[in-house]
Design an enzyme around this catalytic site. Structure first.
Site, PDB file in Angstrom:
ATOM      1  N   GLU A 268      48.875  40.095  39.557  1.00 45.25           N
ATOM      2  CA  GLU A 268      48.476  40.891  41.065  1.00 45.25           C
ATOM      3  C   GLU A 268      46.592  40.765  40.804  1.00 45.25           C
ATOM      4  O   GLU A 268      46.233  41.770  42.197  1.00 45.25           O
ATOM      5  CB  GLU A 268      48.857  42.650  41.185  1.00 45.25           C
ATOM      6  N   ASN A 269      45.896  39.872  40.553  1.00 46.26           N
ATOM      7  CA  ASN A 269      44.332  39.729  40.584  1.00 46.26           C
ATOM      8  C   ASN A 269      44.064  40.121  42.200  1.00 46.26           C
ATOM      9  O   ASN A 269      45.004  39.897  43.039  1.00 46.26           O
ATOM     10  CB  ASN A 269      44.120  38.667  40.202  1.00 46.26           C
ATOM     11  N   GLU A 302      53.404  41.947  43.638  1.00 51.20           N
ATOM     12  CA  GLU A 302      52.195  40.936  43.618  1.00 51.20           C
ATOM     13  C   GLU A 302      51.930  41.998  44.632  1.00 51.20           C
ATOM     14  O   GLU A 302      50.477  42.953  44.423  1.00 51.20           O
ATOM     15  CB  GLU A 302      52.632  40.077  42.553  1.00 51.20           C
ATOM     16  N   GLU A 324      52.880  50.274  36.954  1.00 49.35           N
ATOM     17  CA  GLU A 324      54.131  49.138  37.127  1.00 49.35           C
ATOM     18  C   GLU A 324      55.518  50.500  37.592  1.00 49.35           C
ATOM     19  O   GLU A 324      56.079  49.558  38.659  1.00 49.35           O
ATOM     20  CB  GLU A 324      54.177  48.955  35.223  1.00 49.35           C
TER      21      GLU A 324
HETATM   22  N1  TRP Z   1      50.500  43.324  35.688  1.00 47.00           N
HETATM   23  C1  TRP Z   1      51.802  41.725  36.233  1.00 47.00           C
HETATM   24  C2  TRP Z   1      52.540  42.242  36.939  1.00 47.00           C
HETATM   25  O1  TRP Z   1      53.486  43.750  36.074  1.00 47.00           O
HETATM   26  C3  TRP Z   1      51.322  41.801  34.455  1.00 47.00           C
HETATM   27  C4  TRP Z   1      51.705  41.203  33.572  1.00 47.00           C
HETATM   28  C5  TRP Z   1      51.142  39.526  34.520  1.00 47.00           C
HETATM   29  C6  TRP Z   1      51.105  40.519  32.600  1.00 47.00           C
HETATM   30  N2  TRP Z   1      50.486  38.730  33.166  1.00 47.00           N
HETATM   31  C7  TRP Z   1      50.184  39.414  32.119  1.00 47.00           C
HETATM   32  C8  TRP Z   1      51.133  41.892  31.423  1.00 47.00           C
HETATM   33  C9  TRP Z   1      49.994  38.757  30.923  1.00 47.00           C
HETATM   34  C10 TRP Z   1      50.290  41.172  30.133  1.00 47.00           C
HETATM   35  C11 TRP Z   1      49.700  40.085  29.965  1.00 47.00           C
HETATM   36  O2  TRP Z   1      52.787  42.410  37.885  1.00 47.00           O
HETATM   37 ZN    ZN Z   2      53.644  44.578  37.799  1.00 48.51          ZN
END
Ligand code: TRP
Ligand code: ZN
Length: 879
Positions: A268-269, A302, A324
């Site tokens: 979700e950047n 996301e 989450e």
């Molecule tokens: N925040 C992401 C999600 O839940 C999860 C995630 C994506 C992630 N890539 C990752 C967590 C790499 C740890 C490492 O949508």
């Molecule tokens: Zn997430």
């Protein structure tokens, strides 16, 4: 092993606020596949009264220079080790400039900056930013970012980062640059950069307050045509978040990039989501209906993080479920609104029970908010995500939709722009609703799945029906004693005549409808209903109102009544599952006692009644006639009898296939001629019912069924039908299977995502050659250990779904997995550790398998240089 060398855990109780604030981040990337130079300028301010050293995180960075307020430091003026850069004597406020060099092409961890198919991309959650530059890499350090990217023009025409584009231009020598500015302060884990040669799909969205947002999806030229569904899903998500939560998007640009090497589904950047191609591409030719739903869900997930995660983020990684659990709950609500709420709920409960309950019952059990970890990457689990979503759902059930919304509004009003804790969330919910959630908060710290036992007594003379509830939670690692939890039990009463009875508790002056929520808080509690005119069966845990194991003491007749008459669709489905589980366990026991399994009329009759219901949605019927899976069955047994379990499942599939052949045939024909390109909910449901009918015909070895499957395989107009037919052929094990598999590969070898399906299907084939097949596929040109999707499709599916293949009596399946884990650990420890969790349930098998699995765990643990990730999983699993 030397004590001191073992990785040490981090504890929640050790949390201290950061000693430094970062007011502004300026980054410059001189991109090169092998030698990228990263210049970082941080405006720092001390937050403490007393002087504090500045300790920055960094990993695998080649440090070229350090300067304070423009003056370059001598190497003796700072300390660098494997993980930190420390500056002892620094002013209260200053600008720190570091220059480091990194090698994106050699980065196989897929954390930090790496190259996927020639595209530079980043993954910073949870602790990947420290692989890009020196930083206070923790979520409670939020800063504004300005990012300059310089790269080769031909290789990287597209240069992206978070926020808004502010400048771009030529540099000469075939290079160019772009500058991006993100006005929202964010933690480093939300930083993103993408540079490459990608095609773009563009659209617009007008927010309800009139902001014009440009939407762009980027993917490689050959796949951009498969991004339409993702884009449509994005617009639906944006509209839904406005309608249901009043939340609008906050920048003028929202971008999504699809890459093929990615550790998870998506990220979700801020303003620049990065997706695994498997979570972004969908086209009827190459993707199944399930893939379409999954893409829609992950796009929504996301996007929803923009508020629940980005605008309000986590104080520390122990709070991961804050973003989450809440965001999974939101994506579940969204999908329920887009499709069928009951069906969505059934699917989510199946996943929760198959995967999360299993996790909760093993050595890796942890609360949704863990209190310690060795490697945070190991805590992106079903517990933190899916059980976390159940906890939010229970709050929603307890408060009701209006109060819940008020709580969310207050949460944003109080905490927008902050990094907060689960307590902050609960406080907003409690304050907005006036409800006391102190007891409820135990769900955050207590691991394990509670068991709920319910007994009833009915007195016809006085019309009183009493329910007695007993709750208990089994001990888990580090938590021998458990406290009673606050459990909402949504329920109704179904009279023996089949009608829904009015519910009036003792002490109330009038009935309050036919469905209500009882709240449990004590180990034992009784509720007495009055005015109950006929004998009734309680329908409990409607919609699965709490993540518990229910034992309601139902008789077969009770289950048949609920299956036929419950007004709650989820409970009808659940009654069928409970009946199936019970019958299957009986036969597993029979096989164990040396008897032949048998199938009486109860289940075929129940299915016949269900399938005869003209009102029922086809998608519901498809679910209702699906037998409980291996994982859920295995959870009901102290020791998992591998062969007997497998044989019972096959026996039921075949028996139901044969007994109900006329029905399956009828359904198969009735739902022929569907528009292959339609992904309408109702059409997907009909396809699902048709395809499970085909599977039953093949399982039952009904004459002509293989020809039917082969015909469907050849004529299919979409991937759903083609793959369903191929799976049926493979499971039928007939002569056509190998040829069809070979044909499938020839047709689809150019489509990575389809090749994954081909690998996964073969990895799940449970015949005597299972391991040999999988081993041979690891040498197939299509396979690569460096690509997580390939690893998950082949090795992950084999270890987690292929019961008899992985758990081969001679232990060869275990050795195979440990070999792959050790090979992979050197490339990508995060994915390696994920694979290793398959050994966690070793205690549930017979003595020979126990010692074989344990032996592999010990072997892994003894390997010098094992990653922290694998060390944590292996050491917790053997203990
Ligand atoms: N925040 C992401 C999600 O839940 C999860 C995630 C994506 C992630 N890539 C990752 C967590 C790499 C740890 C490492 O949508
Ligand atoms: Zn997430």
């Amino acid at each position: 092993m030397v004590e001191a060398k073992q990785p040490q855990p981090v504890h929640l109780s050790d949390y201290r606020p950061p000693a430094w604030r970062v007011e502004q981040v300026e980054l410059c990337f001189a991109l090169d596949p092998e030698q990228t130079r990263v210049t970082s300028r941080l405006s720092l301010a001390r937050t403490t009264a007393e002087p504090e050293p500045l300790v920055l995180d960094g990993r695998e960075l080649e440090l070229e220079s350090v300067a304070v307020d423009g003056r370059r430091l001598e190497p003796g003026a700072y300390e660098v080790d494997e993980r930190h850069l420390t500056l002892c004597e620094v002013p209260e406020r200053f600008v720190l400039e570091t220059v480091s060099v990194i090698d994106p092409r050699a980065n196989t961890s897929l954390m930090g900056l790496y190259v996927s198919n020639g595209v530079f991309c980043t993954q910073c959650e949870a602790e990947g930013f420290r692989r890009i530059t020196w930083f206070l890499d923790r979520p409670d350090v939020m800063a504004r970012y300005r990012v300059r990217i310089e790269a080769d023009k031909a290789a990287c025409p597209l240069l992206l980062s978070n926020g808004n584009p502010v400048e771009q231009g030529d540099l000469g020598g075939g290079r160019h640059f772009a500058v991006w500015d993100d006005p929202f302060p964010k933690p480093a884990y939300l930083f993103a950069l993408v540079a490459g040669d990608l095609a773009t799909l563009e659209d617009r969205f007008t927010t309800r307050s009139g902001r014009e947002v440009t939407l762009r999806i980027h993917a490689d030229e050959g796949h951009i045509g498969q991004c339409r569904h993702a884009l449509e899903s994005l617009k639906k998500s944006m509209r839904w978040d406005e309608d249901v939560y009043g939340l609008e998007y906050d920048l003028d640009l929202f971008q999504i990039v699809a890459v093929s090497d990615f550790n998870f589904g998506a990220m979700e950047n801020k303003g620049l989501n990065i997706f695994n191609t498997s979570a972004a591409l969908a086209d009827p030719e190459t993707a199944t209906d399930a893939d379409f739903m999954q893409v829609e869900r992950i796009i929504a997930h996301e996007y929803f993080h923009n508020w629940t995660g980005n605008r309000v983020t986590c104080r520390d990684w122990f709070q991961l479920t804050l973003k989450e659990g809440l965001t999974v709950f939101r994506d579940q609500q969204f999908a329920a609104d887009m499709h069928s709420p009951a069906l969505k709920r059934i699917g989510d409960v199946v996943l929760l029970r198959d995967a999360q309950f299993a996790e909760d019952a093993g050595p890796l059990a942890h609360p949704i908010r863990p209190d310690s970890y060795v490697e945070i990457n190991n805590f992106y689990t079903r517990t933190v995500y899916e059980k976390g979503a159940e906890i939010i759902r229970m709050i929603h059930t307890l408060l009701g939709p209006e109060q819940f919304r008020r709580g969310i509004d207050l949460y944003f009003r109080r905490h927008d722009g902050q990094a907060v804790t689960c307590e902050d969330f609960l406080a907003a919910m409690a304050d907005a609703s006036g409800r006391d959630l102190a007891h409820f908060a135990r769900w955050y710290s207590q691991a394990g799945t509670p068991a709920l036992e319910v007994r009833r007594s009915y007195d016809a003379g006085s019309g009183r029906l009493t329910l007695e509830f007993r709750q208990s939670t089994p001990p888990t690692r580090g938590q021998p004693e458990k406290l009673p939890l606050h459990i909402p039990v949504s329920m109704g009463l179904v009279g023996k005549s089949g009608r829904a009875l009015e519910l009036q508790l003792e002490g109330e002056n009038e009935p309050r409808g036919t469905s209500r929520v009882l709240e449990l808080k004590e180990p034992v509690e009784r509720f007495t209903f009055v005015g109950v005119e006929e004998e009734a069966v309680p329908s409990l845990l409607r919609g699965f109102s709490a993540p518990v194991r229910l034992d309601a003491g139902y008789s077969r007749e009770d289950l048949a009544l609920l299956l036929a008459h419950d007004e709650d669709a989820f409970s009808r489905w659940e009654a069928g599952q409970t009946l199936a589980v019970r019958l299957m366990l009986q036969e597993i026991a029979a096989i164990g006692a040396g008897r032949e399994p048998s199938l009486d009329d109860a289940l075929p009759e129940a299915f016949r009644v269900l399938l005869g219901d003209r009102e029922a949605e086809p998608a519901f019927l498809a679910r209702a006639v699906s037998l409980p899976g291996r994982s859920y069955l295995a959870q009901q047994l102290d020791t998992i009898p591998v062969e007997a379990l497998q044989r019972t499942l096959r026996f039921f599939q075949a028996g139901l296939g044969r007994r109900l052949a006329d029905l399956w045939q009828g359904i198969f024909e009735a739902h022929a001629g569907l528009d292959p390109a339609s992904i309408e909910t109702s059409v997907m449901g009909r396809r699902a019912l048709r395809n499970i009918s085909l599977a039953y015909l093949v399982w039952g070895d009904v004459p002509g069924s293989e020809a039917l499957a082969l015909e469907q395989y050849r004529q299919a107009g979409n991937m759903t039908d083609r793959l369903a037919a191929l799976r049926a052929l493979a499971e039928g094990g007939g002569a056509a299977a190998e040829a069809a598999l070979a044909d499938f590969y020839e047709k689809w070898k150019h489509e990575d995502l389809v090749v994954n399906k081909w690998l996964a299907l073969q990895a799940s084939m449970e015949d005597a050659r299972a391991l040999e097949r999988v081993r041979a596929l690891t040498a197939h040109p299509a396979f690569s250990l460096a690509n997580p999707n390939r690893v998950r499709a082949l090795v992950g599916v084999f270890a987690n779904m292929n019961l008899t293949g992985f758990h081969r009596a001679d232990g060869a399946g275990y050795e195979f997995l440990a070999d792959r884990v050790l090979e992979l650990d050197r490339l990508n420890s995060q994915v390696a550790a994920r694979l290793l969790t398959a050994f966690g349930r070793w205690r549930r098998f017979d003595a020979a398998r126990q010692s074989a699995m344990r032996g592999q765990l010990e072997r892994v643990l003894a390997v010098p240089g094992l990653s922290r990730d694998c060390y944590e999983i292996a050491s917790k699993s053997v203990a």
